[in-house]
Design an enzyme around this catalytic site. Structure first.
Site, PDB file in Angstrom:
ATOM      1  N   GLU A 280     -15.228 -30.068  20.454  1.00  0.00           N
ATOM      2  CA  GLU A 280     -14.224 -31.131  20.563  1.00  0.00           C
ATOM      3  C   GLU A 280     -14.843 -32.480  20.195  1.00  0.00           C
ATOM      4  OE1 GLU A 280     -13.192 -30.637  24.695  1.00  0.00           O
ATOM      5  OE2 GLU A 280     -12.689 -28.540  24.347  1.00  0.00           O
TER       6      GLU A 280
ATOM      7  N   GLU B  56     -11.597 -24.510  25.293  1.00  0.00           N
ATOM      8  CA  GLU B  56     -12.976 -24.045  25.515  1.00  0.00           C
ATOM      9  C   GLU B  56     -13.140 -22.544  25.326  1.00  0.00           C
ATOM     10  OE1 GLU B  56     -11.692 -26.476  27.402  1.00  0.00           O
ATOM     11  OE2 GLU B  56     -13.126 -28.118  27.142  1.00  0.00           O
TER      12      GLU B  56
ATOM     13  N   PHE C 287     -18.738 -31.439  28.551  1.00  0.00           N
ATOM     14  CA  PHE C 287     -19.441 -31.618  29.834  1.00  0.00           C
ATOM     15  C   PHE C 287     -19.730 -30.225  30.398  1.00  0.00           C
ATOM     16  CE2 PHE C 287     -17.528 -35.730  29.376  1.00  0.00           C
ATOM     17  CZ  PHE C 287     -18.241 -36.631  30.159  1.00  0.00           C
TER      18      PHE C 287
ATOM     19  N   ASP D 214     -19.638 -29.113  33.215  1.00  0.00           N
ATOM     20  CA  ASP D 214     -18.629 -28.693  34.198  1.00  0.00           C
ATOM     21  C   ASP D 214     -17.557 -27.813  33.538  1.00  0.00           C
ATOM     22  OD1 ASP D 214     -19.126 -31.203  36.409  1.00  0.00           O
ATOM     23  OD2 ASP D 214     -19.544 -31.607  34.298  1.00  0.00           O
ATOM     24  N   PHE D 215     -17.284 -28.110  32.233  1.00  0.00           N
ATOM     25  CA  PHE D 215     -16.216 -27.389  31.526  1.00  0.00           C
ATOM     26  C   PHE D 215     -16.642 -25.979  31.130  1.00  0.00           C
ATOM     27  CE2 PHE D 215     -15.028 -31.770  29.483  1.00  0.00           C
ATOM     28  CZ  PHE D 215     -14.832 -32.311  30.736  1.00  0.00           C
TER      29      PHE D 215
ATOM     30  N   HIS E 113     -17.433 -34.149  36.418  1.00  0.00           N
ATOM     31  CA  HIS E 113     -18.138 -34.472  35.172  1.00  0.00           C
ATOM     32  C   HIS E 113     -19.615 -34.774  35.434  1.00  0.00           C
ATOM     33  CE1 HIS E 113     -14.047 -35.000  33.674  1.00  0.00           C
ATOM     34  NE2 HIS E 113     -14.495 -35.179  32.452  1.00  0.00           N
TER      35      HIS E 113
END
Lengths: 325, 326
Positions: B30, B61, B84, B86-87, B130
């Site tokens: 992205e 994702e 990030f 976290d994703f 994040h």
């Protein structure tokens, strides 16, 4: 399609049906452990689609993937040996029924997390486009996969980049144990979603090998020409339940009867007779398939189990499993 | 090339070096294209290599990592960015079920040479979704290699090793280090995965750290030196393969061990390292081992709160002092 080709497709379907029946029997004899998701009834989709593909096209399938593996070159013996945990199995008995893979023929795997392989097919199509090979990627999946996020992410990504990928939904009316219609906002779980991604969405009789072959051939030509992906919904029906433990008593008797009368083998046989192929040639094809599967069962039974040390190979590309230095 | 390069620039430089030498290396993610990445870690790649090889994707994702997998299985070497770390949870099926298992469950038929890059860790006030240090998530999955460089030179050298690896590598770039600078490495600099670096020598205590915790450990060591405590700092650099040999050798010299982890104590990589030391290096120890790690709470927003829950120089100094006096 000429009668010789149709006869060959018929024989391949019979071979798959007989292998599935053997898998079922071997399970009842305790020779197949875990579970199996039989595809009896779905043969025309795998066989018809494969007949429309190039040998080097990529295929991704689901945990109900015996028929795809065999349509893409896996032998009954390799498949049954894998199910029976033998060293001669397709994946050396490290995969099992849900993970039949034959990379040598670009059958790149059966995946047991519903819908997970659709983005992989997009990636394979992207790779083919980058390398300029003209190869196609095909993802076969069930109606249940149309409600997971990866399905929608994959369709969008493939459409945005006009990638040569075909999404082939085997709609057998049931998402495991639940009618797909009860849990889906549109009547055609796959085809109805295609307009949202600006791609063709077609419906075909998935039990008619000729219709499947013709439709896939047309959509494949389109994709190879650079016009992007398509979504095909092939209507079919499971002859068995979802998996080995499912007697499928939730299905109305009338519905089962109707679909069993619409058997892909009967339809193909009808077309052969109609085309003037003598009964004895059809019977010969049946007999050859019977013999091949019988021999495959015996060979698999006599094959050795894997070497226990194989548990510690193939994690990494160097062949080993070491996680520390 | 300039005398110094930032960690942020090193990411793009490391990828560019590999894209120049191998046409099968492609990027997707992205905002990685003309925008150069939200952290500017892909700046210049789109201009040099074009949109065919540097693919801007939608916010998808699962499709990013799934497509990278399919491309890797069919002859490419994709480098996928998950913005990030976290994703990573959004595509966890691919990290946990698909990518690391396909080689094994196909009996070695399929190879997945890909890199998933991601911006990891706290310290910048991005809040609970994040800021996590998630390398320990990946550590729980057999079949993934894990790289987490601490310096610009290591970013470039480990990126080369990761992209050239025939195995899948999750590459953690630490957000707190992006602005740090260092000497640019020579052409074709490769840092093999699974080789820890002794970045400071000392005779009293071994301090093992990773990524952003390496500068924390080094700063703490300087302060401890003023007290006459000699600290040996080991930068693990990768978690899989894990260089336990370098750690055990260091313990042979110091006999005391402290790990410094940003991830939560519960399930952190330090626990794995300490268990290896307990199994195989117990006789080397003259004191208990100590783990300085993140607290088991979500990362809070305010600096004053964040400092409470991730390791700081003060916390490391206190742990080492305590152990040196044992």
């Amino acid at each position: 399609m000429d009668t010789g080709e149709l006869l060959a497709l018929y024989e391949q379907m019979v071979l798959i049906r007989r292998t599935e029946k053997a898998a079922h029997d071997l399970f009842l004899q305790g020779l197949v452990k875990g579970t199996t998701h039989l595809a009896a009834g779905h043969e025309a989709i795998a066989v018809g689609a494969s007949a429309a593909l190039r040998d080097d096209d990529y295929v991704f399938a689901t945990y109900r993937g015996h028929h795809h593996a065999m349509a893409r070159g896996a032998t009954p013996e390799e498949c049954l040996a894998e199910l029976m945990s033998r060293a001669t199995g397709l994946c050396g008995a490290k995969g099992g029924s849900m993970h039949l893979t034959k990379a040598a023929t670009n059958m790149l795997g059966s995946y047991a997390i519903v819908g997970a392989h659709l983005p992989m097919a997009v990636g394979a199509a992207w790779s083919a486009k980058l390398r300029g090979t003209g190869q196609l990627a095909v993802a076969f999946f069930g109606d249940g996969a149309t409600n997971i996020g990866a399905f929608h992410e994959a369709l969008n990504l493939a459409a945005v980049w006009k990638l040569p990928v075909l999404f082939v939904c085997e709609n057998n009316l049931y998402m495991e144990y639940t009618p797909i219609a009860d849990v889906t906002a549109v009547p055609r779980p796959a085809a109805d979603r295609a307009p949202a991604y600006g791609i063709p969405g077609e419906v075909v009789d998935g039990n008619d090998v000729v219709s499947v072959q013709e439709t896939v051939a047309r959509l494949a030509r389109r994709a190879r020409a650079g016009d992007g992906p398509a979504l095909l919904e092939a209507e079919t029906y499971r002859h068995f339940g979802h998996s080995r433990t499912d007697p499928a008593t939730y299905r109305p008797a009338e519905e089962v009867e109707r679909w069993l009368k619409h058997d892909p083998l009967d339809i193909a046989r009808g077309r052969l007779v109609e085309a003037g192929v003598p009964e004895e040639r059809v019977a010969e094809a049946d007999e050859r398939a019977r013999t091949v599967v019988q021999e495959a069962v015996e060979a698999a039974k006599n094959a050795p189990p894997p070497d226990p040390r194989e548990a510690f190979t193939d994690v990494w590309a160097d062949g080993g499993a070491a996680w520390r230095t | 090339m300039a005398d110094v390069i930032s960690y942020r620039e090193a990411v793009a430089e490391g990828i560019a070096r590999e894209m120049r030498r191998d046409p099968s290396v492609v990027c997707l993610g992205e905002d990685i294209g003309a925008a150069g990445g939200v952290f500017k870690t892909t700046a210049g790649l789109h201009k040099e290599f074009g949109s065919e090889r540097v693919w801007d994707t939608p916010i998808s994702e699962q499709a990013i990592v799934g497509a990278a997998m399919g491309a890797a299985m069919t002859g490419m070497r994709p480098v996928a960015e998950i913005m990030f770390s976290d994703f990573l949870a959004c595509c966890w099926d691919y990290l946990a079920n698909e990518i690391p298992k396909v080689r094994y469950m196909t009996g070695g038929q399929v190879t997945v040479p890909l890199v998933v890059r991601t911006a990891n860790g706290g310290g910048l006030g991005f809040g609970a979704q994040h800021s996590q240090a998630t390398e320990n998530w990946a550590l729980t999955v057999p079949g993934l290699k894990i790289a987490a460089p601490a310096t610009p030179a290591d970013v470039i050298g480990m990126m080369a090793a990761a992209i050239r690896s025939d195995d899948p590598v999750v590459f953690f770039e630490h957000k707190g280090l992006l602005a740090t600078k260092g000497a640019p490495p020579p052409p074709d600099h490769v840092v093999e995965l699974g080789r820890a670096a002794v970045v400071r020598e000392g005779a009293d205590v071994t301090l093992v750290a990773l990524a952003s915790m390496v500068p924390v450990a080094l700063t703490a060591s300087e302060r401890l030196a003023e007290d006459g405590i000699g600290v040996e700092v080991v930068d693990l650099r990768s978690l899989v393969p894990l260089d336990t040999a370098t750690v055990l050798a260091s313990l042979g010299r110091t006999s005391r061990l402290v790990t410094v982890e940003e991830n939560p104590y519960q399930g952190g990589w330090g626990a794995t390292l300490v268990s290896v030391v307990a199994d195989e290096g117990f006789g080397l120890l003259d004191a208990p081992v100590r783990r300085v790690a993140g607290e088991c709470v979500p990362l809070p927003f305010a600096d004053v709160l964040e400092e409470q829950v991730i390791p700081t120089v003060d916390k490391v100094v206190a742990a080492v002092r305590n152990l040196a006096a044992y």
